[in-house]
Every structure is written in C-alpha cells, then in structure tokens.
Scaffold this motif. Structure first.
Motif: not given
Length: 187
Positions: A104-113
C-alpha cells in the motif's frame, strides 16, 4: 525572453522594483492584466490562458483527498512500528500485515508520481489511464506474490533474516569477516 518583456512593461517604483499594489486597487490584476500591457500579448493570443503559469490541475470527480492524505501519513507512521514488530514477533499474521502495508505504501507513492508526471495535458487521455491501470496490476501482482511467499515459504521476515545471515557469514571471505591484512597479499 517573453517573460522579460512582460516584466519590463509592468510599472516600477523609484527603486526599480515592480509595483503591483496600485494595480490591485484598480482591478488590473484580476485576470485582465494582459489587456492593459500589450507586450504581454506576445506570449499568447488568449489573455485568460496567460493568467495561470502552470496548467490547472483537474481534480477527480469523487473522493475525499484529505482523508486519503491522512491515511497515507498514518500508514507511513505505522510502518515505523510494523517493521520492527514483525522482526521482534515473527508470525504469519505479521508477515501478512507487513506485506499489505508495504505494498500500500509503495502503491500510493508511485501513484502520486504517476498522477503528477503522466498528465493528460502532456500525454493525452489514454497513456495516463494505461499507466494507472498498469500500476494497479503491478501492485496486485506484488501483493499476491508476497502473500503467496508468506503462505508457502518461510515468510518475509524469515527470508530477510536468512538473506542477512548469508551475506554476513564468514564463508564469503574464506577467513571470516575480518579485513585482509597486507601480509596475505603477495604481489
């Protein structure tokens, strides 16, 4: 160059700085500044488009962004406790919790980018949707792989421990973990 022309046309005070206070009182900075200063028309034909320097960001139709931001920050702070707890108390439940929270943490970070840098204004309407869809696919694949690994193998925490033990064991240098002395090097 064009920005320099716009700045040169703005009224200046005695010390050379740009004066805008009188322009606010006269209502000239309310989106019609380029009508009053003809050099600004060199930048664009549509005077309303020139008011904003950056393109307007389109918000999604639904969703509460404040709650999502709060959830992202809560998960980031929660990871500060989840990661050590998973190593202190290794169990399948902690492995699953660690897998879900990391994905979830990685997904939200990459999604923001992806949302910030693959915009429809630059890439068109299709490529941003493909990028988001592929991000969701990769996140689901990663979560499925981590859960499968935790269920059918040693688990995430034990795998990290085994990996760490392998690279810190004395068999890698042949003599232990101490540095090689100058006497053992022959030229």
């Amino acid at each position: 160059m064009a920005l320099a022309l716009v700045i040169r046309c703005l009224p200046r005070s005695m010390n050379g700085s740009i004066r805008t206070s009188h322009m606010w009182s006269k209502g000239q900075l309310n989106g019609s500044i380029f009508k009053h200063y003809p050099a600004a028309g060199l930048l664009a034909k549509d005077t309303n488009a020139m008011v904003a320097v950056a393109p307007r960001r389109e918000m999604s139709d639904g969703g509460d962004h404040v709650k999502l931001w709060t959830a992202e920050r809560a998960l980031s702070v929660g990871l500060l406790g989840i990661i050590p707890a998973a190593f202190i108390v290794p169990s399948p439940a902690m492995d699953y919790l660690l897998a879900v929270s990391l994905v979830m943490h990685c997904h939200w970070g990459i999604e923001a980018s992806v949302v910030d840098y693959i915009r429809p204004a630059i890439f068109g309407p299709v490529i941003p949707k493909v990028a988001i869809a592929s991000l969701y696919g990769l996140s689901i694949f990663a979560l499925g792989g981590l859960i499968y690994f935790s269920y059918s193998d040693v688990g995430l925490v034990n795998a990290v421990k085994m990996f760490w033990k392998f690279f810190t064991s004395p068999h890698l240098s042949g003599r232990g973990c101490e540095p090689i002395s100058q006497q053992s090097i022959s030229i």
